[in-house]
Design an enzyme around this catalytic site. Structure first.
Site, PDB file in Angstrom:
ATOM      1  N   LYS A   1       0.916  -1.223  -0.008  1.00 35.47           N
ATOM      2  CA  LYS A   1      -0.175  -0.047  -0.005  1.00 35.47           C
ATOM      3  C   LYS A   1       0.934   1.222  -0.106  1.00 35.47           C
ATOM      4  O   LYS A   1       1.560   1.637   1.111  1.00 35.47           O
ATOM      5  CB  LYS A   1      -0.710   0.033   1.201  1.00 35.47           C
ATOM      6  CG  LYS A   1      -2.026   0.732   1.176  1.00 35.47           C
ATOM      7  CD  LYS A   1      -1.974   2.236   0.924  1.00 35.47           C
ATOM      8  CE  LYS A   1      -1.407   3.077   2.209  1.00 35.47           C
ATOM      9  NZ  LYS A   1      -1.043   4.288   1.814  1.00 35.47           N
TER      10      LYS A   1
ATOM     11  N   GLY B   1      -4.188   1.519   4.576  1.00 35.84           N
ATOM     12  CA  GLY B   1      -3.098   1.003   5.447  1.00 35.84           C
ATOM     13  C   GLY B   1      -3.680   0.244   6.793  1.00 35.84           C
ATOM     14  O   GLY B   1      -3.212  -0.881   7.069  1.00 35.84           O
TER      15      GLY B   1
ATOM     16  N   GLU C   1       9.941   2.056  10.203  1.00 37.92           N
ATOM     17  CA  GLU C   1      11.099   2.839   9.892  1.00 37.92           C
ATOM     18  C   GLU C   1      10.535   4.442   9.942  1.00 37.92           C
ATOM     19  O   GLU C   1       9.513   4.497   9.181  1.00 37.92           O
ATOM     20  CB  GLU C   1      11.546   2.759   8.580  1.00 37.92           C
ATOM     21  CG  GLU C   1      11.959   1.202   8.213  1.00 37.92           C
ATOM     22  CD  GLU C   1      13.428   1.055   8.993  1.00 37.92           C
ATOM     23  OE1 GLU C   1      13.957   2.060   9.400  1.00 37.92           O
ATOM     24  OE2 GLU C   1      13.761  -0.085   9.165  1.00 37.92           O
TER      25      GLU C   1
ATOM     26  N   CYS D   1      14.552  11.097   5.760  1.00 35.84           N
ATOM     27  CA  CYS D   1      14.424  10.658   7.099  1.00 35.84           C
ATOM     28  C   CYS D   1      15.530  10.805   7.883  1.00 35.84           C
ATOM     29  O   CYS D   1      15.758  11.302   9.036  1.00 35.84           O
ATOM     30  CB  CYS D   1      13.689   9.271   7.349  1.00 35.84           C
ATOM     31  SG  CYS D   1      14.827   8.140   6.361  1.00 35.84           S
TER      32      CYS D   1
ATOM     33  N   GLU E   1      10.610  16.820  14.115  1.00 36.86           N
ATOM     34  CA  GLU E   1      11.092  16.649  12.558  1.00 36.86           C
ATOM     35  C   GLU E   1      10.303  17.586  11.704  1.00 36.86           C
ATOM     36  O   GLU E   1       8.887  17.581  11.656  1.00 36.86           O
ATOM     37  CB  GLU E   1      10.507  15.239  12.221  1.00 36.86           C
ATOM     38  CG  GLU E   1      11.083  14.733  10.574  1.00 36.86           C
ATOM     39  CD  GLU E   1      10.705  13.373  10.360  1.00 36.86           C
ATOM     40  OE1 GLU E   1       9.436  12.869  10.497  1.00 36.86           O
ATOM     41  OE2 GLU E   1      11.736  12.589   9.867  1.00 36.86           O
TER      42      GLU E   1
END
Ligand code: NAD
Length: 474
Positions: free
Chosen positions: A173, A209, A247, A281, A380
């Site tokens: 997905k 998802g 991750e 990332c 982030e």
């Protein structure tokens, strides 16, 4: 180039099939902010069909020999090599990476990962002895995979290659913001003539998802994405006790040691950060510098950033394109404003001068005199925004570097390699780069703390899709 792939079908059981759900999603160009296409969004019924196909395909595929799977990698690599230009176009169109970067990095990482996992498979032994006990490593079953938009072929191929090498069937997905590259990858799989049902693709967003993560017939779910989505996937997966690998985000530190070539260090940090418009990332987003060298390093950063050309990602000379979507445009600008409001000083850049209707271009920005507690030093941002913090002794630098909920990558730049290695061993990060070393295709990729659980690439990645069985013989 050929036409971009069509986005109105999923790839299930070796066929392109229409969605069972009528829902669609506007595909928006990051360059023009205009709607350019419609994506069919799958839901739980589409996920059910795909998982069913994968479940049916699993026993035969799990029984294939390593040689048969190596041959399958050969076909995949050939089909991927036939699609390099189209893949680069697809990626730049969907997420705005500069075209030369899409050609040289985004597309090539997928090819490199296929070649690397092929070799890992050749070198891998699925059995080992511990004393008299035979340990067999067997494919875990049906794998679910949820991927982001920022390095689309990196994340798709990390997962798909490992699952194929292990002998698992799978349902991917992909991100709703990177649908062209995913559809093209399914076309590559189709041309490589994988057995029907081994690889299935359902387009969609969080609903699809969640349906995949919670599905009782999915044995492992692997997500790359934000911490928010990673937590949601783990929660959805928990009742069925499947394996979960994550991750997730990062806020990676880059420590400059006092004996470093300061301008080389500044250039290295800025180049790594700006590579994908700050949307990696593992981007080094916190530069930690010796207080006594701060002025010299700031001057070097300012020059380095001013040398980057922001513009149309389809022009060869562009270094920094737009960010992926309006959400990110608003989020990055809001973070820049928060940095200003919290008292960080602006070395260059700042809030965008225009609104999102003129494309999702943000200004490469650098803050200095940043405290480790400031929002811009902790969260982030996922854009071309660097924060510079300073230290008076190396233990303080390590403390600042580790003062984060994340632990994906870290960078150390210095002249004396022993000093750099001492620092590297103390950093809480899954990957540490000393000087200009780059990540390889087969060393473990993943993070400490809230950057995730599990590792991708090479044998560590392969093992995520295997179950160990101990056979004791009396
Ligand atoms: P995102 O979390 O918004 O989406 C990632 C994927 O998860 C997408 O496919 C999305 O549709 C899906 N998703 C979202 N909500 C979900 C839910 N509730 N249940 C199931 N699936 C859901 O992330 P993004 O914006 O696509 O990507 C950026 C993030 O990914 C950043 O945080 C970045 O650091 C992270 N990332 C991590 C790595 C790594 O290897 N650690 C690599 C690349 C990107």
């Amino acid at each position: 180039m050929k036409q971009l792939p069509s986005l109105d079908k999923h790839y299930i059981n070796g066929q392109w099939v229409s969605s069972k759900s009528p829902a669609t999603f506007d595909v928006v160009s990051p360059v023009t902010a205009k709607v350019v296409d419609q994506l069919s969004m799958g839901d739980s019924a589409d996920i059910d069909s795909a998982v069913d196909a994968a479940k049916q395909a699993f026993p035969l595929f799990a029984a294939t020999s390593q040689e048969q799977r190596v041959a399958l990698f050969d076909r995949l690599i050939a089909a991927y090599e036939d699609s390099l230009d189209d893949m680069a176009q697809a990626i730049t169109t969907e997420m705005g990476a500069p075209i030369t970067m899409s050609q040289q990095k985004q597309t090539m990482v997928g090819l490199g990962l296929l070649k690397s996992m092929r070799q890992t498979l050749i070198d891998f032994s699925p059995t080992e002895k511990i004393g008299d006990v035979l340990v067999q490593k067997q494919p875990i079953g049906v794998a679910g995979m949820i991927t982001p938009w920022n390095w689309p072929m990196n994340q798709v191929v990390c997962k798909v290659s490992a699952a194929l090498a292990a002998g698992c069937s799978m349902v991917l997905k992909p991100s709703e913001y990177a649908p062209y590259s995913a559809a093209l990858f399914a076309d590559i799989v189709d041309r490589a003539e994988l057995p029907p049902g081994v690889f299935n693709l359902v387009h969609g967003g969080a609903r699809a998802g969640e349906a995949l993560a919670s599905h009782v017939d999915v044995d492992v779910i692997s997500i790359t994405g934000s911490v928010r989505a990673g937590v949601a996937v783990a929660q959805a997966a928990a009742p069925t006790v499947k394996r979960v690998t994550q991750e997730l985000g990062g806020k990676s530190p880059f420590i400059v040691l006092s004996d470093a070539d300061l301008s080389a260090a500044a250039n290295s940090c800025v180049a790594r950060l700006m590579l994908n418009t700050g949307q990696s990332c593992n981007a080094p987003t916190r530069l930690i510098v010796p207080e006594q060298h701060k002025a010299e390093i700031l001057a070097a950063i300012k020059t380095a950033i001013s040398n980057f050309k922001v513009g149309d990602p389809f022009e060869d000379s562009t270094d920094i394109g737009p960010v992926v979507n309006k959400l990110q445009f608003d989020r990055v600008n809001a973070y820049i404003q928060t940095g200003i409001d919290e008292g960080a000083k602006v070395l260059c850049g700042g809030v965008s001068d225009h609104d999102a209707s003129r494309g999702f271009f943000v200004k490469p920005t650098c803050f200095y005199d940043v405290d480790e507690g400031m929002t811009v030093a902790q969260e982030e941002i996922f854009g071309p925004v660097l924060v510079v913090l300073s230290y008076s002794d190396i233990e303080q630098a390590i403390q600042i570097a580790n003062a984060s909920n994340f632990g994906l990558s870290a960078y150390v730049y210095g002249h004396n390699i022993n000093d750099s290695m001492q620092v590297a061993t103390k950093l809480q990060a899954g990957m540490v780069h000393v000087n200009d070393a780059i990540a390889t295709m087969d060393a473990p990729f993943g993070g400490f703390k809230q950057s995730g659980n599990g590792r991708e690439r090479g044998v560590f990645g392969l093992e995520e899709y295997l179950e160990a069985k101990s056979i004791y013989v009396g």
